[in-house]
Design an enzyme around this catalytic site. Structure first.
Site, short mmCIF file in Angstrom:
data_model
loop_
_atom_site.label_atom_id
_atom_site.label_comp_id
_atom_site.label_asym_id
_atom_site.label_seq_id
_atom_site.Cartn_x
_atom_site.Cartn_y
_atom_site.Cartn_z
N CYS A 78 -56.76 81.80 31.02
CA CYS A 78 -56.36 82.89 31.92
C CYS A 78 -57.65 83.51 32.47
CB CYS A 78 -55.53 83.94 31.20
SG CYS A 78 -55.13 85.34 32.28
N CYS A 230 -53.97 84.69 40.14
CA CYS A 230 -54.08 83.79 38.99
C CYS A 230 -55.45 83.11 39.10
CB CYS A 230 -52.95 82.76 38.99
SG CYS A 230 -53.08 81.59 37.61
N1 LIG Z 1 -49.27 81.33 33.14
C1 LIG Z 1 -50.44 80.57 32.86
C2 LIG Z 1 -51.65 81.27 32.41
C3 LIG Z 1 -52.04 82.39 33.33
C4 LIG Z 1 -53.23 82.21 34.18
C5 LIG Z 1 -53.85 83.51 34.56
N2 LIG Z 1 -53.04 84.47 35.21
C6 LIG Z 1 -55.19 83.35 35.21
O1 LIG Z 1 -55.70 84.34 35.75
O2 LIG Z 1 -55.78 82.28 35.09
C7 LIG Z 1 -50.14 79.39 31.92
O3 LIG Z 1 -49.10 79.37 31.22
O4 LIG Z 1 -50.94 78.47 31.94
#
Ligand SMILES: N[C@@H](CCC[C@H](N)C(=O)O)C(=O)O
Length: 294
Positions: A78, A230
């Site tokens: 993340c 993200c």
């Molecule tokens: N939902 C994702 C992980 C989240 C990624 C995050 N928000 C970022 O900033 O990289 C997963 O399940 O891989």
């Protein structure tokens, strides 16, 4: 009483990606999926990702991170949350501790060195992308993951085919579109997230390349839904775009929450993500939050 009752947390965000930070260093407790869902259900501690700090595992690192999605599932990466943790570990009066040299965090996907750029801005070395089909992972043995096939067909958006696939420690599929704003993520995201070609599900991005150094991106996150940003998806999109010759190795990625600068470093193949953090408030978990948790 639940072990997390009255624990202190920080509610933060990275470009509007909602992040809750919980420090469990010095404790053997491991947050369960049910506890994560309970924390996400409270508006004060609501998150897209819960970042839990544990004692370091590998010598030379400063903390081991477990990362939870809203649905209680765990992720290996993340980007936005990692910047928030870096801020907390260097600035928060309770969580910060002296760090020797650069801050190095660890997740199940690997080591993440972090550098402070300014007061609230950090660069995270997200490591090298994983591009082989079985590392992403995909169900089928693609020799080249720049373009893969999905089984999902949407009558309202038949053009959504042939995404690129990349792992940044978590699986990403990137659809190349003319207008990233044109799609109702809540309507179409879940079908692609659960497409059978992604055995561990996938984060789904819609990428509009506007120039060799700019991508507009919207993301449906695995286990969390539509988010304002993200970081790992921005990294995956830049890598995939560069592999397809759509951009160079450095670009600004514009998400609904703002801009990230992403560079796929030539010298070692690592991906660097630079962006801001924001502290919203701190709080403690009410014991009532965990009343239904076994
Ligand atoms: N939902 C994702 C992980 C989240 C990624 C995050 N928000 C970022 O900033 O990289 C997963 O399940 O891989």
């Amino acid at each position: 009483m639940n072990a997390l009752s009255n624990s202190r947390f920080l509610k933060m965000n990275g470009l509007g990606n909602e992040i809750t930070v919980l420090d469990l260093r010095g404790s053997a407790h491991r947050v369960s999926a049910a506890e994560a869902r309970a924390i996400a259900a409270d508006p004060r501690s609501r998150f897209d990702q819960l970042m839990v700090l544990h004692d370091p595992v590998t010598p030379g690192t400063d903390a081991y991170l477990r990362i939870y999605n809203t649905d209680g599932s765990e992720s290996g990466a993340c980007g936005n949350g990692t910047r928030c943790v870096a801020w907390a570990m260097t600035t928060d009066p309770v969580m910060s501790r002296p760090v020797e040299g650069d801050l190095v965090l660890e997740t199940k996907a690997g080591l993440l060195p972090v550098e402070r750029v300014s007061d609230r801005v950090f660069t995270v070395d997200m490591g090298p992308p994983r591009l082989a089909w079985n590392e992403i992972p995909l169900r089928d043995p693609y020799p080249d993951t720049r373009t893969i096939a999905v089984e999902t067909r949407l009558p309202e958006a038949p053009e959504l085919q042939g995404p690129s696939a990349v792992s940044m420690g978590n699986p990403h599929a990137i659809f190349w579109v003319e207008d990233a704003e044109a799609y109702d993520l809540a309507a179409i995201g879940p079908a692609f997230e659960h497409d059978p070609v992604f055995p561990e599900r996938a984060n789904i991005s819609f990428a509009q390349v506007t120039g060799p150094d700019h991508i507009i991106l919207r993301v449906w996150e695995r286990g969390a839904g539509a988010t304002r940003a993200c970081g790992s998806a921005a990294c995956a999109a830049l890598v995939a775009a560069a592999r397809k010759g759509l951009t160079g190795r450095k670009a600004v990625v514009t998400l609904p929450g703002g801009d990230l600068v992403i560079e796929w470093r030539e010298s070692d193949g690592h991906v660097l993500m630079t962006g801001p953090t924001e502290l919203e408030h701190e709080g403690t978990f009410s014991p009532a939050l965990f009343a239904e948790v076994a």
